[in-house]
Design an enzyme around this catalytic site. Sequence first.
Site, mmCIF file in Angstrom:
data_model
loop_
_atom_site.group_PDB
_atom_site.id
_atom_site.type_symbol
_atom_site.label_atom_id
_atom_site.label_comp_id
_atom_site.label_asym_id
_atom_site.label_seq_id
_atom_site.Cartn_x
_atom_site.Cartn_y
_atom_site.Cartn_z
ATOM 1 C CG HIS A 74 -3.421 -0.772 -6.817
ATOM 2 N ND1 HIS A 74 -3.788 -0.084 -5.479
ATOM 3 C CD2 HIS A 74 -3.590 -2.145 -6.312
ATOM 4 C CE1 HIS A 74 -4.197 -0.839 -4.723
ATOM 5 N NE2 HIS A 74 -3.887 -2.106 -5.174
ATOM 6 N NE ARG B 295 -4.458 -1.309 0.168
ATOM 7 C CZ ARG B 295 -4.364 -2.522 -0.380
ATOM 8 N NH1 ARG B 295 -3.519 -2.762 -1.319
ATOM 9 N NH2 ARG B 295 -5.550 -3.201 -0.528
ATOM 10 C CD GLU C 218 -3.013 3.509 -5.465
ATOM 11 O OE1 GLU C 218 -3.890 3.034 -5.399
ATOM 12 O OE2 GLU C 218 -2.020 2.839 -4.890
#
Length: 326
Positions: free
Chosen positions: A285, A237, A266
Site C-alpha cells: 500500500h 482498495r 492489511e
Amino acid sequence: MRKRVVAVRRLHETHLAQLEREFEVDYFPDLGEENQAAFGEALSRAHGLVGGKLSITPEILDEAPNLKIIATISVGYDNFPVEAMTRRGILLCNTPDVLTETTADTGFALIMAAARRVPELDRFVRRGEWQTHIGESHFGRDVHGKTLGLVGLGRIGAAVARRGALGFGMPIRYSNASLKPVLGVELGARRCSLDELLETSDFVCVTVPLTAETRHLIDRDAFRRMKPSAIFVNVARGPVVDEMALVQALQEGWIAGAGLDVYECEPLSADSPLLQLAQVVTLPHIGSATHETRAAMAQRAVDNLILALKGERPIDVVNEEAWGAS
Ligand code: NAP
Ligand code: GLV
C-alpha cells in the site's frame, strides 16, 4: 481560548509547528493499544483531528462532543462514518489531486512489473540461477499497444490512462459511473460496460473508491470473463476485489498475473496464498508514498484543518452538508 487539535501519525516538524502556532496540539506520532486511552482523552477535548490511517466509528465521535473537523491525510475516506459525521456537523476533508500522479506512477509500475515479471526475474538473478541464455520460460508480455481497461476513470484512473495512451500507445477502455467526454477526445478513451471491459482488456486496472456499490465489484464472475493473458492491477482498495476469487483465478490460469498495492486485509498476512504465486507483484500500500507527495498530502490536510477551524472554507470538503451546517 485556543482551540485544541489532535494530530496522529508522524508529521514533519514544519507541519507540527504550523499547527502549534494556531492551536493546543496533542500529538500521537504512533497510535497503538498503549496510548488509546490518552488518545480518547485528547479527542474528548479536541475541535479538530488530523492524521493518516485513522479508524473512526460513530462511538468514537460520541466521545468527541467539540469535534468540528477531521482532516485525513488520504484521498480515500472509506474508513470514516461520513453520514454519522454529517449528522453531528463534523466536516471531513481529504487530500485529492496532490497524490494523483504519484499513485498513477505506482499503478503503471505494477502494470510494467507484472507484465515483464520484474520482481520474479530479479529474484532469479539474485539466486544465482542465471547460468545460461534465458528462454521462453522467462519471457513476459508487451505493454505498449495493448488495451488498457480502467475500472473507474476519475483523477487517478485518468492519470493511469494518460500514461498508457500517450506513453505506450494503448487503446483505453473504461467503465465509470459517468461519461468522460473530454478524456474521449484527449485519449480516445471509450466507455463500455464492465463486462465488455473485462472481456477485451489486456490490462485491467482498478481505481474506483470503496463504497457499498464497489465492494467485491471484481468477483469470481469478473475474473472468469478476463482473457487468460490478462494482467489485473489494483491500486484502489482491497475490498473492491474478492481476493479469494483472485487467488483462484491466478492458481487456475484464468488470468496471467496481477499487480497489487492493496488487499482485503492489511497488512497482508505472510501466509497469504498470493505470496506463493510468482506471477503476482505485491506492494505494501505505497500508492502515494514518496517523500514529495506525502509531504504535500500532510500540508494539504494541515491547511484544510486550519481553514476549517478559522471558519473559512477548506480546500477539500467531502461532506458539503456539514460545511453548510457549521
Ligand atoms: P476519484 O477522482 O473520485 O475517482 C473515482 C472514480 O470512480 C470516479 O470517476 C467515479 O465516477 C468512479 N466511480 C465511483 N463509484 C463508481 C461505481 N460504483 N461504478 C463505476 N465508477 C465509479 O478518486 P481518485 O482520486 O481517482 O481516487 C480513487 C481511489 O483510489 C480512492 O478512493 C482511494 O481509495 C484509492 N487510492 C489508493 C491509493 C493507494 O495508495 N493505493 C492512493 C490514492 C487513492 P464519477 O466520475 O462519475 O464520479
Ligand atoms: C491512500 O490510499 C489514499 O486513499 O490516499
